[in-house]
Design a protein around this motif. Structure first.
Motif: not given
Length: 405
Positions: A36-54
């Motif tokens: 959602g919306e962030l407030v000035a001074g917050q440090a967001p965290v990005l979670e990158v999920q990489m999925l492959v078959p096998n």
């Protein structure tokens, strides 16, 4: 007839291409915390999920994650493995977390980035895929001025400036050095470094600055960067010296406002340099003078020593050299070298060697071993022990013929 042949060909193609159609494709998911919306001074965290078959054949290669304005995200922790079942297909996944620095109010967007994946296909053959990072926009609103919760979250200040002196309190005079330790702490600033405080040089003072030493303190997610710098003041004139106040202007990334950190001035009284007293000679000077004297004395003794003393020292050195050569030859079991070394050793004892039958017997055994037709074994240890029993040669008497008729 032709219609049935075409249908049969289509059926065969469908059977052959069915595994390819049913095989899953790799994909990338992106989650943001908090949502959602962030407030000035917050440090967001990005979670990158990489999925492959096998399964994966190599770690994913992810380009640096940054915003459009160049702000770089830093990876937090290592990679985490996961397994998911999607539409009857098993996927292997790797998750990585990245944290952005505290964002000011406004709109922000992730810059495009590419992710390279290397994995095994259904037949076990290696496959590669290049997937783009999903785009994401961040809407950051300004922090409310009267929000008590936000003020508690931001804390008393993002940047703090402090100093200390060494010596803390002492009478200073011309030629003395005062060391000032400047410490700058920056809280929750992501990859930003603490700014360097400006310093002015007072009259009658020489200022020497060293490169700041940076430290990183990351405890419970609260990141703090500390800069420590040593400043040296060399006083060249007596009188009253004022170390000016320090004012450091910086921008608070949590609120987006400019702030000022300051240190008060300090007044010092510098006394004239006291007259130097005659200091006692240092120990190393005495040691150096003693060493030179000993070397000179040894040189004089050797230069003007009596001839008989020189000859006695040379004879002793020659005796040790010949005995060492004989001992090494016996230990090595070399008959020819032992014979030569033994003759040289016996030359120092022309009469005493005949009084030792054991030595003559050992020498005869060595000669039979070398020159006899029926060679027998010889005992190097017995030969060396018999040669060691020879007495020291007597001192030569000095001939005074012609001096006392």
């Amino acid at each position: 007839m032709r219609v049935w042949i075409l249908l049969l060909v289509l059926l065969v193609l469908l059977v052959l291409l069915a595994p390819l159609a049913w095989a899953g494709e790799p994909f990338v998911r992106l989650k943001v915390e908090p949502e959602g919306e962030l407030v000035a001074g917050q440090a967001p965290v990005l979670e990158v999920q990489m999925l492959v078959p096998n399964y994966f054949l190599a770690p994913p290669a992810v380009q640096p994650l940054r915003l459009r304005d160049g702000t770089l995200a830093e990876q937090v922790g290592g990679s985490a493995n996961r397994v998911e079942r999607i539409d009857g297909q098993t996927y292997a996944g790797i998750t990585r977390r990245y944290q952005l620095p505290p964002l000011p109010a406004g709109e922000h967007e992730l810059a495009p980035a590419e992710i390279r994946l290397r994995f095994a296909g259904e037949d076990g053959q290696p496959l590669e895929a290049r997937l783009p990072l999903p785009s994401r926009h961040f809407q950051v609103r300004p922090a409310g001025a009267g929000s008590a919760a936000q003020a508690q979250e931001l804390g008393p200040g993002q940047l703090s400036l402090s100093d200390s002196y060494e010596p803390a309190a002492a009478s200073l005079q011309v030629g003395d050095v005062l060391v000032r330790q400047l410490t700058t702490e920056l809280h929750d600033a992501g990859n930003l470094l603490p700014p360097r405080a400006p310093l002015a040089t007072p009259v009658g003072v020489r200022l020497y600055r060293t490169a700041p030493r940076l430290e990183l303190d990351d405890q419970r997610g609260a990141r703090r960067r500390i800069s420590r710098e040593a400043v040296r003041y060399l006083f060249t004139q007596p009188g009253s010296v004022v170390l000016p106040a320090i004012k450091l202007r910086w921008r608070d990334t949590r609120s987006g406002r400019w702030q000022t950190a300051a240190l008060p001035p300090r007044i010092l009284q510098i006394a004239p340099r006291a007259a130097a007293q005659d200091a006692p000679a240092q120990l190393w000077r005495w040691l150096l003078a003693g060493g030179v004297l000993l070397v000179l004395l040894a040189t004089l003794l050797w230069r003007f020593a009596p001839q008989a003393w020189r000859q006695r020292l040379a004879a002793r050195t020659e005796r040790r050299r010949r005995w060492r050569r004989l001992r090494e030859a016996c230990h090595a079991g070399q008959a020819a070298e032992t014979e030569v070394a033994l003759d040289a050793w016996l030359a120092l004892h022309p009469s005493a060697s005949e009084q030792l039958p054991g030595l003559q017997q050992a020498r005869q055994q060595l000669l039979v071993y070398r020159y006899g037709r029926n060679a027998v074994a010889w005992d190097p240890k017995a030969l060396l022990a018999a040669a060691a029993r020879l007495p020291r040669p007597a001192k030569r008497a000095v001939n005074y013929d012609g001096l006392n008729p």
